[in-house]
Design a protein around this motif. Structure first.
Motif, PDB file in Angstrom:
ATOM      1  N   ALA A 145       0.901  -1.167  -0.082  1.00 28.39           N
ATOM      2  CA  ALA A 145      -0.003  -0.023   0.045  1.00 28.39           C
ATOM      3  C   ALA A 145       0.752   1.221  -0.047  1.00 28.39           C
ATOM      4  O   ALA A 145       1.843   1.373   0.680  1.00 28.39           O
ATOM      5  N   ASP A 146       0.386   2.224  -0.577  1.00 29.58           N
ATOM      6  CA  ASP A 146       0.995   3.636  -0.469  1.00 29.58           C
ATOM      7  C   ASP A 146       0.125   4.552  -0.532  1.00 29.58           C
ATOM      8  O   ASP A 146      -0.980   4.633  -1.020  1.00 29.58           O
ATOM      9  N   VAL A 147       0.319   5.759   0.336  1.00 25.42           N
ATOM     10  CA  VAL A 147      -0.519   6.834   0.468  1.00 25.42           C
ATOM     11  C   VAL A 147      -0.226   7.899  -0.731  1.00 25.42           C
ATOM     12  O   VAL A 147       0.832   8.240  -0.779  1.00 25.42           O
ATOM     13  N   LYS A 148      -1.474   8.236  -1.080  1.00 31.58           N
ATOM     14  CA  LYS A 148      -1.613   9.240  -2.339  1.00 31.58           C
ATOM     15  C   LYS A 148      -1.306  10.524  -1.895  1.00 31.58           C
ATOM     16  O   LYS A 148      -1.718  11.147  -0.786  1.00 31.58           O
ATOM     17  N   ALA A 149      -0.219  11.175  -2.185  1.00 33.79           N
ATOM     18  CA  ALA A 149       0.208  12.611  -1.935  1.00 33.79           C
ATOM     19  C   ALA A 149       0.159  12.841  -0.413  1.00 33.79           C
ATOM     20  O   ALA A 149      -0.605  13.796  -0.102  1.00 33.79           O
ATOM     21  N   PHE A 150       0.958  12.225   0.423  1.00 31.36           N
ATOM     22  CA  PHE A 150       0.969  12.023   1.675  1.00 31.36           C
ATOM     23  C   PHE A 150       1.184  13.439   2.356  1.00 31.36           C
ATOM     24  O   PHE A 150       0.456  14.049   3.157  1.00 31.36           O
ATOM     25  N   LYS A 159      -7.915   2.146   5.040  1.00 32.27           N
ATOM     26  CA  LYS A 159      -8.613   3.378   4.317  1.00 32.27           C
ATOM     27  C   LYS A 159      -9.111   4.100   5.389  1.00 32.27           C
ATOM     28  O   LYS A 159      -9.608   5.441   5.504  1.00 32.27           O
ATOM     29  N   GLU A 160      -9.887   2.966   6.538  1.00 31.40           N
ATOM     30  CA  GLU A 160     -10.498   3.618   7.569  1.00 31.40           C
ATOM     31  C   GLU A 160      -9.493   4.575   8.286  1.00 31.40           C
ATOM     32  O   GLU A 160      -9.986   5.879   9.056  1.00 31.40           O
ATOM     33  N   PHE A 161      -8.365   4.082   8.908  1.00 31.03           N
ATOM     34  CA  PHE A 161      -7.312   4.749   9.737  1.00 31.03           C
ATOM     35  C   PHE A 161      -6.928   5.916   8.801  1.00 31.03           C
ATOM     36  O   PHE A 161      -6.764   7.029   9.751  1.00 31.03           O
ATOM     37  N   LEU A 162      -6.700   6.013   7.685  1.00 29.10           N
ATOM     38  CA  LEU A 162      -6.178   7.489   7.000  1.00 29.10           C
ATOM     39  C   LEU A 162      -7.316   8.162   6.765  1.00 29.10           C
ATOM     40  O   LEU A 162      -7.164   9.663   6.669  1.00 29.10           O
ATOM     41  N   GLU A 163      -8.550   7.993   6.747  1.00 30.78           N
ATOM     42  CA  GLU A 163      -9.550   8.958   6.449  1.00 30.78           C
ATOM     43  C   GLU A 163      -9.851  10.004   7.298  1.00 30.78           C
ATOM     44  O   GLU A 163     -10.026  11.114   6.995  1.00 30.78           O
ATOM     45  N   ALA A 164      -9.612   9.601   8.704  1.00 27.24           N
ATOM     46  CA  ALA A 164      -9.586  10.741   9.841  1.00 27.24           C
ATOM     47  C   ALA A 164      -8.504  11.571   9.704  1.00 27.24           C
ATOM     48  O   ALA A 164      -8.543  12.833  10.155  1.00 27.24           O
ATOM     49  N   ARG A 165      -7.417  11.509   8.959  1.00 26.97           N
ATOM     50  CA  ARG A 165      -6.044  12.412   8.958  1.00 26.97           C
ATOM     51  C   ARG A 165      -6.226  13.171   7.496  1.00 26.97           C
ATOM     52  O   ARG A 165      -5.396  13.654   7.028  1.00 26.97           O
ATOM     53  N   GLY A 166      -7.395  12.822   6.810  1.00 22.31           N
ATOM     54  CA  GLY A 166      -7.419  13.454   5.421  1.00 22.31           C
ATOM     55  C   GLY A 166      -6.575  12.914   4.344  1.00 22.31           C
ATOM     56  O   GLY A 166      -6.341  13.485   3.402  1.00 22.31           O
ATOM     57  N   LEU A 167      -6.212  11.845   4.423  1.00 24.92           N
ATOM     58  CA  LEU A 167      -5.352  10.966   3.536  1.00 24.92           C
ATOM     59  C   LEU A 167      -6.168   9.686   2.957  1.00 24.92           C
ATOM     60  O   LEU A 167      -7.125   9.251   3.448  1.00 24.92           O
ATOM     61  N   LYS A 168      -5.596   9.313   1.858  1.00 27.63           N
ATOM     62  CA  LYS A 168      -6.207   8.194   1.013  1.00 27.63           C
ATOM     63  C   LYS A 168      -5.107   7.284   0.489  1.00 27.63           C
ATOM     64  O   LYS A 168      -3.975   7.726   0.098  1.00 27.63           O
ATOM     65  N   LEU A 169      -5.496   6.227  -0.007  1.00 25.36           N
ATOM     66  CA  LEU A 169      -4.581   5.176  -0.565  1.00 25.36           C
ATOM     67  C   LEU A 169      -4.578   5.343  -1.926  1.00 25.36           C
ATOM     68  O   LEU A 169      -5.576   5.762  -2.457  1.00 25.36           O
ATOM     69  N   SER A 170      -3.168   5.209  -2.489  1.00 29.20           N
ATOM     70  CA  SER A 170      -3.032   5.366  -3.997  1.00 29.20           C
ATOM     71  C   SER A 170      -3.716   4.092  -4.730  1.00 29.20           C
ATOM     72  O   SER A 170      -3.197   3.039  -4.272  1.00 29.20           O
ATOM     73  N   PRO A 171      -4.821   4.062  -5.561  1.00 29.08           N
ATOM     74  CA  PRO A 171      -5.173   2.820  -6.080  1.00 29.08           C
ATOM     75  C   PRO A 171      -4.263   2.203  -6.867  1.00 29.08           C
ATOM     76  O   PRO A 171      -4.441   0.830  -7.122  1.00 29.08           O
ATOM     77  N   ASP A 172      -3.396   2.776  -7.551  1.00 28.26           N
ATOM     78  CA  ASP A 172      -2.592   2.270  -8.624  1.00 28.26           C
ATOM     79  C   ASP A 172      -1.395   1.520  -7.853  1.00 28.26           C
ATOM     80  O   ASP A 172      -0.806   0.523  -8.520  1.00 28.26           O
ATOM     81  N   LYS A 173      -1.190   1.961  -6.832  1.00 32.26           N
ATOM     82  CA  LYS A 173       0.104   1.327  -5.888  1.00 32.26           C
ATOM     83  C   LYS A 173      -0.415   0.430  -4.621  1.00 32.26           C
ATOM     84  O   LYS A 173       0.383  -0.014  -4.170  1.00 32.26           O
ATOM     85  N   THR A 174      -1.750   0.230  -4.571  1.00 31.05           N
ATOM     86  CA  THR A 174      -2.178  -0.664  -3.569  1.00 31.05           C
ATOM     87  C   THR A 174      -2.803  -1.992  -3.964  1.00 31.05           C
ATOM     88  O   THR A 174      -3.707  -1.866  -4.881  1.00 31.05           O
ATOM     89  N   ARG A 175      -1.901  -3.141  -3.701  1.00 29.50           N
ATOM     90  CA  ARG A 175      -2.825  -4.289  -4.049  1.00 29.50           C
ATOM     91  C   ARG A 175      -2.291  -5.486  -3.019  1.00 29.50           C
ATOM     92  O   ARG A 175      -1.588  -5.226  -1.949  1.00 29.50           O
ATOM     93  N   VAL A 176      -2.953  -6.557  -3.399  1.00 31.16           N
ATOM     94  CA  VAL A 176      -2.771  -7.959  -2.530  1.00 31.16           C
ATOM     95  C   VAL A 176      -1.725  -8.857  -3.332  1.00 31.16           C
ATOM     96  O   VAL A 176      -2.224  -9.108  -4.740  1.00 31.16           O
TER      97      VAL A 176
END
Length: 696
Positions: free
Chosen positions: A177-182, A290-307
């Motif tokens: 996972a990678d945070v988008k524009a952290f 996603k739940e953890f980052l949402e409170a901080r105004g952050l989002k995951l990068s969909p292109d760089k996040t995978r299982v």
């Protein structure tokens, strides 16, 4: 106080005593943070920011950085200016000035980049409050977070990943996972509410805005300045607690988690890796993130996040990891290799005019840094590919400099043959200044136990701190075993070739990547040179498919010295008696008797009918005969018995003799520099003349 008194007060400061006092405060603060004693933490933070000596230390560090001035165009260079700044460094009625943003063209990429520059006063305030925040963030940090933390590095991340995925019962999947524009999108309101430091100072630093072309742009309650000393600590604090949040989301509130491998997190800045047992668990982890980052105004990068299935391989910090036959393999990613090759080609072919010496030193700096980063992986093939790319680019550059000169003369001008038969690009008058081959790098296994034994230790706890402080002090003060290293180099940086002043920050790095680090294989460098060992630079893709008048790879394979010795016999690799030649090359006997059948066994073939004649066993003009197999290795025919079909050969000792070592080297202690030079020279002589395999 008068200006003279202020200057005297600055000059009388005992900086060692100030740092010791700061360390004591930080140690107490760390213990209080572990015990969640917030009252004591705030009390100690106030004592630090009010201590005049510690404020002077913050000012001193900013002034020593020699960074560009901010919007006020003020730089501290004199003791009076620094002392006045330290006395004014107060959080009461503090108002941060906007940051100056500048755009400049990169010399390497020719692309525009931006940089945020704080004023010296704001930077000093950031450093001062960083003293109060770092001990708290260290105490509350997740154990497997690594970026911007004391005594942790990307090599520790690598060791941690290998440890987490090794073993029969290791997890089969990972979440990448990678945070988008952290740094650009983190919410100020969350930071001001939760970060344990002075709220007014933090709010001012976050909301100062930027000035560009004379116009003020507000911060809009988002983002962290990448030019602030506080930014790394704020970034880590924003994501700390993620490990316990993942475990709680997967396993509930049960404090005794039975399977910690299912949901184990490894983080470097905003790059996140989580190990999981099943694929569906991986998708659940993504929702938890996603739940953890949402409170901080952050989002995951969909292109760089995978299982990812570990058996299929995944990438983390420019390394590829894959499980094959229950083993974890790692190696540099193809993108990292190609990007580095592009950087090297740009350095060699497109760089501004520089001397051959400067080019070699610059290339070695980049190659050594890249090799050090990946030497803990299975990087041999990548290293060989880079070596080929370096030699190719050097040949292209040499040909472009001498378009009318024949290629053979160009190769003779810039390349020379080493004792092992390999060719190196070097200075014509000093063969020691040459481009290194990183395929010679000694690949090391990550020190898993070394990291496991210290990952729970805090650098602000007294015992741990003192151990590392003593080691760092030896390096900085050039004492203990480092004294001989300093003398050997005469105080000159191994990377840039300039003198290292005693008051400058220093580091030591391996001198020879083919050997393990030791007193005899360490070199001093400027600390700033270590930070700039190599840089990943994005450049346009290089098209190697254009039409050339020559084949570069063929030229590389045939680099030879034009000075040919008429007495040297050149053997074809498919010569039918090569195995016999190899037999004599490995022999250490002074006399050898072989029957014809034994020779046939060695060459794995039958001798021709002419072997029954004397002429077959001796030289026949310039034609290569069977006798060259032993004569080339220092043997001559002593007796030939055609009736019994055997031949006796003895070693030729005409060109050998005994070496008398001077008594001064045997009976007296000699300088460490001399020992180092002699050992390297003896190694060179032994390899050049094959003495290790030809001693009786």
């Amino acid at each position: 106080m008068t200006d003279e008194e202020l200057i005297k007060q600055w000059k009388r400061i005992d900086w060692d005593a100030v740092e010791e006092n700061l360390r004591k405060y930080q140690c107490e603060m760390t213990i209080a943070a572990y015990m969640y004693d917030n009252v004591k933490v705030r009390s100690l933070q106030k004592r630090i920011v009010k201590d005049l000596g510690i404020r002077c230390l913050a000012v001193k560090r900013v002034a020593e950085s020699k960074a560009g001035a901010g919007v006020d165009h003020v730089k501290w260079t004199k003791p009076l200016e620094m002392m006045k700044a330290a006395m004014a460094l107060n959080d009461k009625n503090y108002r941060a000035k906007p940051m100056r943003i500048i755009k400049f063209r990169s010399k390497n990429t020719n692309k525009f980049r931006t940089s945020h520059i704080l004023t010296y006063f704001d930077r000093a305030m950031s450093v001062l409050h960083g003293f109060t925040l770092l001990p708290v963030t260290e105490a509350l940090a997740d154990e497997n977070s690594f970026a911007f933390r004391p005594d942790r590095s990307t090599q520790d991340v690598h060791a941690c990943i290998l440890s987490a995925l090794r073993g029969i019962d290791a997890p089969l999947y990972v979440v990448c996972a990678d945070v988008k524009a952290f740094y650009a999108t983190v919410r100020h309101s969350w930071l001001v509410e939760h970060v344990p430091m002075d709220k007014n100072v933090l709010s001012e630093l976050l909301n100062s805005g930027i000035v560009f072309s004379g116009e003020l742009f507000p911060s809009d309650d988002l983002g962290i300045s990448e030019g602030s000393n506080l930014s790394p600590y704020l970034g880590n604090f924003c994501l700390d607690g993620l490990q316990s949040y993942i475990y709680q989301g997967l396993h509930g509130n049960d404090k005794k988690i039975r399977d910690r491998a299912d949901g184990r997190m490894i983080r470097f800045a905003d790059d996140i890796l989580v190990t999981v047992r099943e694929q569906k668990t991986g998708y659940r982890v993504i929702e938890i993130l996603k739940e953890f980052l949402e409170a901080r105004g952050l989002k995951l990068s969909p292109d760089k996040t995978r299982v990812a299935l570990v058996a299929d391989g995944f990438t983390f910090l420019s390394r590829t990891y894959v499980r094959r036959n229950d083993f974890i393999y790692s190696y540099p990613t193809d993108e990292a290799v190609e990007k580095f090759i592009s950087d090297i080609r740009s350095t060699i072919i497109d760089s501004p005019v520089m001397s051959q010496r400067q080019l070699i030193l610059l290339l070695n700096q980049k190659l050594q840094g890249w090799a050090n980063y990946y030497r803990g992986t299975d990087a041999l093939l990548s290293f060989k590919k880079i070596d080929t790319a370096v030699q190719t680019a050097l040949l292209e550059k040499s040909i472009s400099l001498h378009p009318k000169l024949p290629i053979e003369k160009i190769k003779h001008k810039y390349w020379y043959e080493e004792h092992d038969g390999r060719y190196s690009y070097a200075l014509p008058d000093d063969k020691s200044i040459k481009v290194i081959h990183i395929s010679d790098t000694l690949l090391l296994s990550p020190k898993l136990m070394s990291f496991d034994s210290r990952q729970h230790m805090n650098p602000f706890i007294k015992k741990y701190f003192e151990q590392h402080k003593a080691h760092d002090k030896e390096i900085q003060n050039v004492t203990g075993k480092y004294k001989s290293i300093w003398k050997r180099q005469n105080g000159i940086c191994h990377y840039c070739g300039r003198h290292i002043l005693m008051d400058q920050q220093k580091s030591v790095v391996p001198y020879d990547l083919k050997r393990k680090p030791s007193k005899y294989n360490l070199a001093y460098i400027h600390q700033v040179c270590e930070r700039n060992e190599y840089t990943d630079i994005v450049v346009d893709d290089v098209d190697d498919g254009f039409v050339r008048k020559y084949n570069v790879l063929d030229c590389l394979e045939n680099i030879v010295n034009e000075e040919k010795d008429e007495n040297v016999t050149v053997f074809n690799i498919n010569w039918k008696y090569r195995q016999l030649k190899d037999f004599f090359e490995k022999s250490t006997k002074s006399s050898i008797t072989l029957t014809f059948k034994e020779i046939e066994k060695i060459i794995e073939s039958t001798l021709p009918q002419s072997s029954s004649t004397k002429r077959f066993w001796y030289r026949n003009g310039k034609k290569i005969c069977i006798c060259h197999a032993w004569e080339s290795e220092g043997y001559k025919t002593k007796k030939l018995n055609l009736e019994n079909k055997k031949i006796t050969l003895c070693r030729v000792d005409d060109d050998v003799g005994s070496l008398e070592i001077p008594q001064e080297l045997l009976n007296k202690k000699i300088p460490i520099n001399a020992i180092w030079e002699l050992e390297n020279h003896f190694t060179y002589i032994i390899k050049k003349y094959g003495l290790d395999s030809k001693l009786d």
